[in-house]
Design a protein around this motif. Structure first.
Motif, PDB file in Angstrom:
ATOM      1  N   GLU A 132      27.988  25.003 -13.924  1.00 15.01           N
ATOM      2  CA  GLU A 132      27.035  25.570 -15.665  1.00 15.01           C
ATOM      3  C   GLU A 132      26.390  24.835 -15.238  1.00 15.01           C
ATOM      4  OE1 GLU A 132      28.390  26.376 -18.573  1.00 15.01           O
ATOM      5  OE2 GLU A 132      30.377  26.536 -18.112  1.00 15.01           O
ATOM      6  N   ALA A 133      24.944  25.234 -15.920  1.00 19.04           N
ATOM      7  CA  ALA A 133      23.862  24.822 -16.038  1.00 19.04           C
ATOM      8  C   ALA A 133      23.465  23.091 -16.018  1.00 19.04           C
ATOM      9  CB  ALA A 133      22.613  25.687 -16.886  1.00 19.04           C
ATOM     10  N   TRP A 134      24.215  22.286 -17.184  1.00 16.43           N
ATOM     11  CA  TRP A 134      24.320  21.219 -17.102  1.00 16.43           C
ATOM     12  C   TRP A 134      24.833  20.480 -16.013  1.00 16.43           C
ATOM     13  CZ3 TRP A 134      28.341  17.816 -17.740  1.00 16.43           C
ATOM     14  CH2 TRP A 134      29.491  18.782 -18.173  1.00 16.43           C
ATOM     15  N   HIS A 135      25.907  20.930 -15.569  1.00 11.90           N
ATOM     16  CA  HIS A 135      26.241  19.842 -14.153  1.00 11.90           C
ATOM     17  C   HIS A 135      24.889  19.997 -13.578  1.00 11.90           C
ATOM     18  CE1 HIS A 135      30.588  22.322 -14.400  1.00 11.90           C
ATOM     19  NE2 HIS A 135      30.445  21.248 -15.573  1.00 11.90           N
ATOM     20  N   ALA A 136      24.371  20.594 -13.167  1.00 10.33           N
ATOM     21  CA  ALA A 136      23.398  20.781 -12.180  1.00 10.33           C
ATOM     22  C   ALA A 136      22.211  19.817 -12.428  1.00 10.33           C
ATOM     23  CB  ALA A 136      22.353  21.957 -11.741  1.00 10.33           C
ATOM     24  N   GLN A 137      22.010  20.058 -14.181  1.00  6.89           N
ATOM     25  CA  GLN A 137      20.850  19.367 -15.292  1.00  6.89           C
ATOM     26  C   GLN A 137      21.167  17.531 -14.751  1.00  6.89           C
ATOM     27  OE1 GLN A 137      21.123  21.051 -18.693  1.00  6.89           O
ATOM     28  NE2 GLN A 137      19.564  22.377 -17.812  1.00  6.89           N
ATOM     29  N   VAL A 138      22.730  17.470 -14.714  1.00  6.79           N
ATOM     30  CA  VAL A 138      23.249  15.673 -15.037  1.00  6.79           C
ATOM     31  C   VAL A 138      22.446  15.342 -13.352  1.00  6.79           C
ATOM     32  CG1 VAL A 138      25.094  14.352 -14.817  1.00  6.79           C
ATOM     33  CG2 VAL A 138      25.001  16.069 -16.569  1.00  6.79           C
ATOM     34  N   LEU A 139      23.047  15.502 -12.276  1.00  7.07           N
ATOM     35  CA  LEU A 139      22.885  15.137 -11.368  1.00  7.07           C
ATOM     36  C   LEU A 139      20.896  15.396 -10.786  1.00  7.07           C
ATOM     37  CD1 LEU A 139      25.422  17.195  -8.237  1.00  7.07           C
ATOM     38  CD2 LEU A 139      25.128  15.092  -9.502  1.00  7.07           C
ATOM     39  N   ALA A 140      20.595  16.317 -11.568  1.00  5.26           N
ATOM     40  CA  ALA A 140      19.220  16.523 -11.012  1.00  5.26           C
ATOM     41  C   ALA A 140      18.506  14.639 -11.848  1.00  5.26           C
ATOM     42  CB  ALA A 140      18.445  17.242 -12.067  1.00  5.26           C
ATOM     43  N   MET A 141      19.120  15.038 -12.520  1.00  5.15           N
ATOM     44  CA  MET A 141      18.008  13.795 -13.809  1.00  5.15           C
ATOM     45  C   MET A 141      18.801  12.339 -12.738  1.00  5.15           C
ATOM     46  SD  MET A 141      18.440  13.904 -17.656  1.00  5.15           S
ATOM     47  CE  MET A 141      20.289  14.957 -18.048  1.00  5.15           C
ATOM     48  N   ALA A 142      19.918  12.422 -12.588  1.00  6.24           N
ATOM     49  CA  ALA A 142      20.284  10.997 -12.183  1.00  6.24           C
ATOM     50  C   ALA A 142      20.041  10.885 -10.518  1.00  6.24           C
ATOM     51  CB  ALA A 142      22.184  11.044 -11.450  1.00  6.24           C
ATOM     52  N   ASP A 143      19.664  11.980  -9.611  1.00  7.53           N
ATOM     53  CA  ASP A 143      19.368  11.912  -8.820  1.00  7.53           C
ATOM     54  C   ASP A 143      17.973  11.398  -8.633  1.00  7.53           C
ATOM     55  OD1 ASP A 143      19.441  11.593  -5.562  1.00  7.53           O
ATOM     56  OD2 ASP A 143      18.949  13.921  -5.920  1.00  7.53           O
ATOM     57  N   THR A 144      16.541  12.165  -9.450  1.00  8.92           N
ATOM     58  CA  THR A 144      15.480  11.649  -9.860  1.00  8.92           C
ATOM     59  C   THR A 144      15.610  10.191  -9.975  1.00  8.92           C
ATOM     60  OG1 THR A 144      15.218  13.965 -10.653  1.00  8.92           O
ATOM     61  CG2 THR A 144      13.619  12.517 -11.071  1.00  8.92           C
ATOM     62  N   LEU A 145      16.409   9.473 -11.148  1.00  9.82           N
ATOM     63  CA  LEU A 145      15.772   8.046 -11.527  1.00  9.82           C
ATOM     64  C   LEU A 145      16.839   7.343 -10.276  1.00  9.82           C
ATOM     65  CD1 LEU A 145      17.622   8.887 -14.819  1.00  9.82           C
ATOM     66  CD2 LEU A 145      15.362   8.580 -14.564  1.00  9.82           C
ATOM     67  N   VAL A 146      17.679   7.872  -9.868  1.00  8.89           N
ATOM     68  CA  VAL A 146      17.232   6.883  -7.953  1.00  8.89           C
ATOM     69  C   VAL A 146      16.711   7.243  -7.502  1.00  8.89           C
ATOM     70  CG1 VAL A 146      18.808   6.810  -6.220  1.00  8.89           C
ATOM     71  CG2 VAL A 146      19.500   6.279  -8.309  1.00  8.89           C
ATOM     72  N   THR A 147      16.424   7.968  -7.384  1.00 13.65           N
ATOM     73  CA  THR A 147      15.403   8.510  -6.335  1.00 13.65           C
ATOM     74  C   THR A 147      13.303   7.668  -6.689  1.00 13.65           C
ATOM     75  OG1 THR A 147      15.670  10.597  -5.319  1.00 13.65           O
ATOM     76  CG2 THR A 147      13.313  10.696  -4.965  1.00 13.65           C
ATOM     77  N   THR A 148      13.656   7.937  -7.779  1.00 10.95           N
ATOM     78  CA  THR A 148      12.380   7.118  -8.340  1.00 10.95           C
ATOM     79  C   THR A 148      12.301   5.338  -8.687  1.00 10.95           C
ATOM     80  OG1 THR A 148      12.405   7.528 -10.736  1.00 10.95           O
ATOM     81  CG2 THR A 148      10.850   9.008  -9.336  1.00 10.95           C
ATOM     82  N   GLY A 149      13.634   5.115  -8.280  1.00 12.49           N
ATOM     83  CA  GLY A 149      13.949   3.539  -8.871  1.00 12.49           C
ATOM     84  C   GLY A 149      14.231   3.297 -10.045  1.00 12.49           C
ATOM     85  N   GLN A 150      14.050   4.384 -10.805  1.00 12.25           N
ATOM     86  CA  GLN A 150      14.612   3.486 -12.380  1.00 12.25           C
ATOM     87  C   GLN A 150      16.012   3.254 -12.846  1.00 12.25           C
ATOM     88  OE1 GLN A 150      12.337   4.208 -14.808  1.00 12.25           O
ATOM     89  NE2 GLN A 150      10.942   5.488 -13.600  1.00 12.25           N
ATOM     90  N   ILE A 151      17.171   3.320 -11.377  1.00  4.85           N
ATOM     91  CA  ILE A 151      17.954   2.673 -11.580  1.00  4.85           C
ATOM     92  C   ILE A 151      17.953   2.919 -10.244  1.00  4.85           C
ATOM     93  CG2 ILE A 151      18.556   3.758 -14.155  1.00  4.85           C
ATOM     94  CD1 ILE A 151      20.911   6.510 -12.847  1.00  4.85           C
ATOM     95  N   SER A 152      19.136   1.903 -10.004  1.00  2.95           N
ATOM     96  CA  SER A 152      19.093   1.338  -8.324  1.00  2.95           C
ATOM     97  C   SER A 152      21.591   2.519  -7.817  1.00  2.95           C
ATOM     98  CB  SER A 152      20.309   0.157  -7.345  1.00  2.95           C
ATOM     99  OG  SER A 152      21.455  -0.030  -8.427  1.00  2.95           O
ATOM    100  N   ALA A 153      20.701   3.015  -6.561  1.00  3.14           N
ATOM    101  CA  ALA A 153      22.023   4.125  -6.117  1.00  3.14           C
ATOM    102  C   ALA A 153      23.194   3.347  -6.450  1.00  3.14           C
ATOM    103  CB  ALA A 153      21.195   4.171  -5.171  1.00  3.14           C
ATOM    104  N   SER A 154      22.835   1.792  -6.402  1.00  6.76           N
ATOM    105  CA  SER A 154      25.179   1.213  -6.327  1.00  6.76           C
ATOM    106  C   SER A 154      25.336   1.484  -7.850  1.00  6.76           C
ATOM    107  CB  SER A 154      24.449  -0.241  -5.708  1.00  6.76           C
ATOM    108  OG  SER A 154      23.545  -0.712  -6.674  1.00  6.76           O
ATOM    109  N   ASP A 155      23.987   0.484  -8.809  1.00  4.12           N
ATOM    110  CA  ASP A 155      24.492   0.480 -10.540  1.00  4.12           C
ATOM    111  C   ASP A 155      25.138   2.294 -10.882  1.00  4.12           C
ATOM    112  OD1 ASP A 155      23.716  -1.250 -10.846  1.00  4.12           O
ATOM    113  OD2 ASP A 155      21.828  -1.612 -11.659  1.00  4.12           O
ATOM    114  N   TRP A 156      24.305   3.230 -10.408  1.00  2.47           N
ATOM    115  CA  TRP A 156      24.949   4.418 -10.490  1.00  2.47           C
ATOM    116  C   TRP A 156      26.150   5.297  -9.696  1.00  2.47           C
ATOM    117  CZ3 TRP A 156      25.004   8.412 -13.324  1.00  2.47           C
ATOM    118  CH2 TRP A 156      25.981   9.892 -12.478  1.00  2.47           C
ATOM    119  N   ALA A 157      26.425   4.545  -8.424  1.00  7.47           N
ATOM    120  CA  ALA A 157      27.449   4.760  -8.057  1.00  7.47           C
ATOM    121  C   ALA A 157      28.758   3.731  -8.588  1.00  7.47           C
ATOM    122  CB  ALA A 157      27.880   4.600  -6.667  1.00  7.47           C
TER     123      ALA A 157
END
Lengths: 122, 215
Positions: free
Chosen positions: A25-50
């Motif tokens: 589903e398109a929203w599956h991709a959008q969820v990962l895209a948002m999470a990955d982008t927020l980790v990459t830009t340092g808005q959330i940490s990779a460990s908090d996300w995991a």
């Protein structure tokens, strides 16, 4: 004595199988895209996300939710919502209000026309 | 109960269904709400999200990891760099990714087979292997491969002799793994492209072991 062959959960992949779409589903991709982008830009940490995603996966496991991609992506969405709420990046009330505004916008927009957020603002 | 009441109820249900048929499913609606707030607050750009989805739908996949493995088979100096610091070595290809985090390459040998999991959630070297397969994210794999790795590998079609040890590597947000499979016999003189073509995604996760020289 009959052979005991318990059902297998995994199997070798079929080299000749057609390529499946990467996202169901398109929203599956959008969820990962948002999470990955927020980790990459340092808005959330990779460990908090995991950790947050892991906690949501455990909830599904405790509740015996179906072990499917749909369940996984739903957990990913809940995790992202929770992490953004905890960090006050997107507080839950803001998200709920925005969800309701979009819902009103969809309902107020005739079929075939682009849905604009302003159409849902009361 | 009168038939009139029943009719009204049916009519109302139809109107209700009709109205709601315009609405996206609830998760899609929440994702749309989240995205619009993040964009509005300047935390993400819609173009960045669109580019991410396009890249992971089309371009970024296990062929990247396969190139790294093939190069390691051909170039002993590169292999040494890969085994020493994989995160740095893959920058030679431009395959690094912040969300991939630190990366460790683990090499299969006759006496050791490596297999990767994320018992916590689904940590995976996305920038190198693309999206993780459904089974990698499944609770069954995450639980069972730690508890009974040989049995899970057998189900994947990996047959291991008793003299081959299995090591399970548990990925984290900070450290992810790339399995370097063994180069199959019969590939002497092959180019990097030829070699990369026979490296499967599962062999780089460890749920495939014996690669085939001929297809």
């Amino acid at each position: 004595m009959s052979a005991c062959n318990p059902p297998r959960e995994f199997g070798p992949e079929d080299d000749l199988a057609p390529n499946a779409p990467k996202f169901g589903e398109a929203w599956h991709a959008q969820v990962l895209a948002m999470a990955d982008t927020l980790v990459t830009t340092g808005q959330i940490s990779a460990s908090d996300w995991a950790e947050t995603l892991g906690a949501e996966r455990r909830v599904d496991e405790i509740n015996n939710a179906p072990d499917t991609e749909e369940t996984y992506y739903a957990a990913a969405l809940r995790a992202l919502e929770r992490l953004l709420d905890i960090t006050a990046i997107v507080p839950k009330p803001d998200l709920n209000d925005r969800r309701d505004t979009w819902a009103r916008a969809y309902l107020a927009t005739p079929h075939g026309q682009p849905v604009e957020l302003t159409a849902g603002k009361s | 109960m009168t038939s009139g009441t029943s009719f009204d109820r049916d009519k109302l249900a139809k109107i209700h269904d009709h109205l709601h048929s315009h609405l996206p499913p609830e998760p899609a609606l929440r994702v749309k709400a989240l995205e619009s707030l993040l964009v509005e607050r300047g935390l993400v750009a819609s173009e960045t999200l669109d580019a991410w989805v396009d890249a992971y739908s089309e371009d970024i996949g296990p062929k990247r990891g396969a190139q790294v493995v093939a190069r390691a088979w051909l170039d002993v100096d590169f292999k040494a760099r890969l085994m020493d610091d994989a995160a740095k070595a893959i920058t030679e290809f431009g395959f690094e990714g912040k969300a991939t985090g630190d990366l460790k390459a683990v090499e299969n040998t006759d006496s050791q087979h490596n297999v990767v999991v994320c018992t916590l959630c689904s940590c995976y070297p996305f920038s190198l292997l693309g999206l993780s397969p459904a089974w990698y994210k499944a609770s069954a794999y995450r639980a069972r491969v730690v508890r009974e790795p040989r049995k899970v590998l057998e189900e994947f079609g990996v047959e291991l002799g008793e003299d081959t040890a299995v090591r399970v590597w548990d990925s984290t947000a900070e450290l992810r793994y790339l399995v370097v499979p063994q180069r199959p016999a019969g590939t002497e003189g092959w180019t990097q492209e030829q070699l990369a073509a026979i490296v499967t995604r599962n062999s780089m996760i460890g749920t495939d072991r014996v690669l085939k020289a001929g297809s």
